[in-house]
Design a protein around this motif. Sequence first.
Motif, PDB file in Angstrom:
ATOM      1  N   ARG A  11      16.167  42.361  28.111  1.00  0.00           N
ATOM      2  CA  ARG A  11      17.035  42.706  29.229  1.00  0.00           C
ATOM      3  C   ARG A  11      18.416  42.069  29.134  1.00  0.00           C
ATOM      4  NH1 ARG A  11      15.824  42.132  35.684  1.00  0.00           N
ATOM      5  NH2 ARG A  11      17.918  42.754  36.317  1.00  0.00           N
ATOM      6  N   LYS A  12      18.496  40.802  28.817  1.00  0.00           N
ATOM      7  CA  LYS A  12      19.794  40.112  28.764  1.00  0.00           C
ATOM      8  C   LYS A  12      20.685  40.728  27.681  1.00  0.00           C
ATOM      9  CE  LYS A  12      18.333  35.718  30.656  1.00  0.00           C
ATOM     10  NZ  LYS A  12      18.228  34.286  30.468  1.00  0.00           N
ATOM     11  N   ARG A  13      20.106  41.037  26.535  1.00  0.00           N
ATOM     12  CA  ARG A  13      20.902  41.654  25.457  1.00  0.00           C
ATOM     13  C   ARG A  13      21.356  43.049  25.853  1.00  0.00           C
ATOM     14  NH1 ARG A  13      17.167  39.980  20.334  1.00  0.00           N
ATOM     15  NH2 ARG A  13      17.571  37.752  20.430  1.00  0.00           N
ATOM     16  N   GLU A  15      21.849  44.196  28.931  1.00  0.00           N
ATOM     17  CA  GLU A  15      22.892  44.085  29.953  1.00  0.00           C
ATOM     18  C   GLU A  15      24.220  43.666  29.329  1.00  0.00           C
ATOM     19  OE1 GLU A  15      21.270  41.401  32.823  1.00  0.00           O
ATOM     20  OE2 GLU A  15      20.032  42.942  33.774  1.00  0.00           O
ATOM     21  N   ALA A  16      24.181  42.748  28.381  1.00  0.00           N
ATOM     22  CA  ALA A  16      25.412  42.319  27.707  1.00  0.00           C
ATOM     23  C   ALA A  16      26.045  43.501  26.972  1.00  0.00           C
ATOM     24  CB  ALA A  16      25.115  41.180  26.738  1.00  0.00           C
TER      25      ALA A  16
END
Length: 143
Positions: A11-13, A15-16
């Motif tokens: 998820r973090k990747r 979103e980035a």
Amino acid sequence: MVPDRPGQFVRKRFEAMVFTALAEELRTGDVVVVGSEGYADWSKQLLAWEVVQDKLGAYLVEVGLAEEGESAVFDAQFFRRQLEDKLRGAAAADAGYPDNEGLVIDPETGIPSLKPHRAEGQRPSAKRLEEEIKRSSHLVSRR
């Protein structure tokens, strides 16, 4: 993608990646935010026409729409003629495709490539040059 869960994103990747792409689209003006005109007027970021006219000649040369020293008036008709000339040139190259045995277009990807060119034997001038070099080196080695 998560290595132990196929089809799942980190998820973090993700979103980035999304916010990086969004920032680029906002920067180029391809995406706008409704109501953002209340914070800044984009038209104030444009160059004054006088500045554009001063830089236009050099810019047209840089992007290949004019030749160095050319002083044609750049307007919509001129721009259209430039594009038509470029398209005619491309069409002329495309017209020769069926006869060009060295040009191959991959049917799956559509990517063009050139086959290696095979020489059709040595030219007579190259043979004469080779013989002259051999004769000259033979004379030099005897000295």
